[in-house]
Design a protein around this motif. Structure first.
Motif, PDB file in Angstrom:
ATOM      1  N   LYS A  21       5.189  -9.469 -66.088  1.00  0.00           N
ATOM      2  CA  LYS A  21       5.605  -8.105 -65.743  1.00  0.00           C
ATOM      3  C   LYS A  21       6.099  -8.022 -64.304  1.00  0.00           C
ATOM      4  O   LYS A  21       7.085  -7.336 -64.009  1.00  0.00           O
ATOM      5  N   ASP A  22       5.442  -8.757 -63.400  1.00  0.00           N
ATOM      6  CA  ASP A  22       5.895  -8.762 -62.012  1.00  0.00           C
ATOM      7  C   ASP A  22       7.288  -9.371 -61.889  1.00  0.00           C
ATOM      8  O   ASP A  22       8.149  -8.858 -61.179  1.00  0.00           O
ATOM      9  N   GLU A  23       7.495 -10.487 -62.601  1.00  0.00           N
ATOM     10  CA  GLU A  23       8.803 -11.145 -62.521  1.00  0.00           C
ATOM     11  C   GLU A  23       9.901 -10.253 -63.088  1.00  0.00           C
ATOM     12  O   GLU A  23      11.002 -10.171 -62.542  1.00  0.00           O
ATOM     13  N   LEU A  40      -0.866  -2.834 -62.235  1.00  0.00           N
ATOM     14  CA  LEU A  40      -0.666  -4.216 -61.798  1.00  0.00           C
ATOM     15  C   LEU A  40       0.320  -4.317 -60.636  1.00  0.00           C
ATOM     16  O   LEU A  40       0.216  -5.209 -59.801  1.00  0.00           O
ATOM     17  N   ARG A  41       1.278  -3.397 -60.551  1.00  0.00           N
ATOM     18  CA  ARG A  41       2.270  -3.454 -59.485  1.00  0.00           C
ATOM     19  C   ARG A  41       1.721  -2.946 -58.146  1.00  0.00           C
ATOM     20  O   ARG A  41       2.038  -3.515 -57.099  1.00  0.00           O
ATOM     21  N   TYR A  42       0.918  -1.872 -58.210  1.00  0.00           N
ATOM     22  CA  TYR A  42       0.586  -1.167 -56.972  1.00  0.00           C
ATOM     23  C   TYR A  42      -0.910  -1.112 -56.640  1.00  0.00           C
ATOM     24  O   TYR A  42      -1.264  -1.003 -55.465  1.00  0.00           O
ATOM     25  N   ILE A  43      -1.795  -1.161 -57.628  1.00  0.00           N
ATOM     26  CA  ILE A  43      -3.215  -0.873 -57.380  1.00  0.00           C
ATOM     27  C   ILE A  43      -4.041  -2.155 -57.331  1.00  0.00           C
ATOM     28  O   ILE A  43      -4.897  -2.316 -56.458  1.00  0.00           O
ATOM     29  N   LEU A  84       3.286  -5.164 -54.895  1.00  0.00           N
ATOM     30  CA  LEU A  84       3.669  -3.981 -54.111  1.00  0.00           C
ATOM     31  C   LEU A  84       2.436  -3.120 -53.841  1.00  0.00           C
ATOM     32  O   LEU A  84       2.455  -1.901 -54.028  1.00  0.00           O
ATOM     33  N   GLU A  85       1.360  -3.751 -53.405  1.00  0.00           N
ATOM     34  CA  GLU A  85       0.082  -3.045 -53.249  1.00  0.00           C
ATOM     35  C   GLU A  85       0.192  -1.914 -52.232  1.00  0.00           C
ATOM     36  O   GLU A  85       0.728  -2.092 -51.131  1.00  0.00           O
ATOM     37  N   ILE A  86      -0.298  -0.725 -52.619  1.00  0.00           N
ATOM     38  CA  ILE A  86      -0.278   0.433 -51.732  1.00  0.00           C
ATOM     39  C   ILE A  86      -1.666   0.639 -51.145  1.00  0.00           C
ATOM     40  O   ILE A  86      -2.651   0.092 -51.636  1.00  0.00           O
ATOM     41  N   ASN A  87      -1.730   1.440 -50.102  1.00  0.00           N
ATOM     42  CA  ASN A  87      -2.978   1.651 -49.370  1.00  0.00           C
ATOM     43  C   ASN A  87      -3.661   2.923 -49.863  1.00  0.00           C
ATOM     44  O   ASN A  87      -3.245   4.033 -49.516  1.00  0.00           O
ATOM     45  N   LEU A  88      -4.708   2.762 -50.684  1.00  0.00           N
ATOM     46  CA  LEU A  88      -5.479   3.889 -51.200  1.00  0.00           C
ATOM     47  C   LEU A  88      -6.924   3.757 -50.738  1.00  0.00           C
ATOM     48  O   LEU A  88      -7.398   2.654 -50.447  1.00  0.00           O
TER      49      LEU A  88
END
Length: 435
Positions: free
Chosen positions: A289-291, A373-376, A382-386
């Motif tokens: 999925k990332d690719e 999987l993309r952000y969390i 593409l990890e975001i800051n939560l």
């Protein structure tokens, strides 16, 4: 060296005795009884005589001259012997090399045979994968209508969509390719429950890249089935359903294809093997999925211009972040600014959550998992800051995902952009326009 007389100071001539032979010729001539001859290799010879009154002088001269020649003969004999030794060693080496060449030719023949078998199997697998891809595309066609809105909005609003600097994307794609080649290869026996026959059947499973195939025997060329992991969700057996899984429940796990709704129930030989399969398959699903996500980004990596060019074209400065996101022209400029500052993940997450609200109910679970999987997920591309509280809340919501799963995180990220990146964007646009 010989002289005219015993008193002469200058010699008349000299003979080099190195290659000569000394021969006695006593009695050859009547007048010269005490004679001997010095013979050279070039057939030239000298006859010398002693006084008749001194018969012992002949023997002395022959002995002395013979000894003068002997060292040279010894050296030549040693040289001949040395050459004979070298020739013998060379002959032995040549024989060994000939034997080695024969062995290498035999190994080469065996290698060529193995290569031929390998190429034949590779061609067969390629043909098989081609058939599998064709079948998968036909299956995906039934849900293209439901996914079209989601995919179109991702293409139009993707924050990576038309940027000029895509070095980060190339690095991420390279890392994913290395992970795919290094860690996504596994094979072994698993038990599988059939669709009609619910009894467990032993099958040989092979994971290659993002494709999971199963065979009746390891040596078979034709798989009994192929599972594309890109659209699958893996569910390890939990304490809740462990009892219903029957004997060996601790070793059970399932794969669910979100597109075809097909469920694969698999059982490993022991808990350790199950955990290895679960970890490897989960990694393959996530990397697939990332690719796909990052490949799509890099293909769209062109904006109409730089941030400064887009800012100049804006009719006016908008001080409301929601209005900027709703306006395609303003949004392009905002994306270019965030790309310039390498802080665009928050905007992409927010846009993906907005798109999630427009997809059909059937697609929501897999779309939610993609966003997770993309952000969390920790170390996601593409990890975001939560906050930790928000992440734990999201983890619980993912047990039963719906369109509101990311509502709290959506508001938190929008607040971060409103307080941080958006004011800097407004100031940057104002400065460009005032120049």
């Amino acid at each position: 060296i010989y002289y005219e007389t015993e008193q002469s100071e200058s010699p008349i001539g000299a003979l080099y005795l190195g290659d000569s032979v000394i021969e006695s010729i006593q009695g050859l001539y009547n007048s010269q009884v005490n004679c001997f001859r010095i013979r050279f290799p070039n057939s030239k010879s000298y006859v010398l005589s002693c006084e008749p009154s001194n018969p012992h002088g002949l023997k002395s001269w022959i002995s002395l001259l013979t000894n003068a020649c002997y060292p040279t003969v010894q050296e030549q004999a040693k040289t001949v012997k040395s050459l004979e030794t070298k020739v013998s060693e060379m002959a032995k080496t040549l024989e060994e090399q000939s034997q080695l060449i024969l062995e290498m030719q035999l190994e080469r023949s065996e290698t060529n045979a193995l290569l031929s078998q390998s190429r034949s199997r590779e061609e067969h697998v390629r043909s098989l994968l081609h058939v599998t891809n064709t079948t998968s595309q036909q299956t995906l066609g039934t849900i293209q209508v439901e996914l079209s809105t989601f995919q179109n909005r991702l293409s139009q609003m993707s924050f990576f969509g038309r940027v000029t600097a895509n070095d980060d994307l190339n690095i991420r794609l390279s890392c994913l390719s290395e992970e795919k080649s290094d860690g996504l290869n596994k094979n072994g026996w698993l038990y599988k429950r059939g669709l009609l026959n619910r009894s467990k059947r032993k099958r040989w499973f092979v994971l290659k890249g993002y494709t999971l195939m199963y065979f009746k025997e390891p040596q078979d060329f034709e798989p009994l089935g192929v599972i594309e992991l890109e659209n699958c969700v893996l569910n390890p057996t939990t304490a809740i359903n462990r009892q219903s899984a029957g004997p060996g429940g601790d070793c059970n796990f399932t794969l669910v294809n979100a597109i075809s709704d097909r469920t694969y129930q698999l059982v490993a030989a022991n808990v350790q093997e199950k955990e290895e399969w679960v970890d490897t398959i989960n990694k393959a699903i996530q990397l697939a999925k990332d690719e796909k996500l990052l490949s799509g980004m890099s293909q769209l990596a062109e904006l109409p211009g730089s941030f400064e060019e887009l800012a100049t074209q804006l009719p006016h400065v908008v001080n409301n972040i929601e209005k900027v996101i709703d306006d395609p022209t303003q949004l392009q400029c905002f994306q270019a600014f965030l790309m310039k500052e390498h802080s665009v993940e928050n905007l992409m997450f927010y846009l993906d959550v907005q798109n999630l609200k427009q997809v059909s109910e059937r697609v929501v679970p897999i779309a939610c998992q993609n966003i997770w999987l993309r952000y969390i997920e920790s170390d996601s591309p593409l990890e975001i800051n939560l906050t930790a509280t928000t992440v734990e809340s999201l983890r619980e919501n993912m047990n039963v995902p719906d369109v509101n799963t990311f509502r709290v995180a959506e508001l938190e990220i929008l607040g971060l952009m409103r307080d941080d990146s958006f004011p800097r964007f407004v100031r940057a646009v104002t400065n460009v326009k005032n120049q």
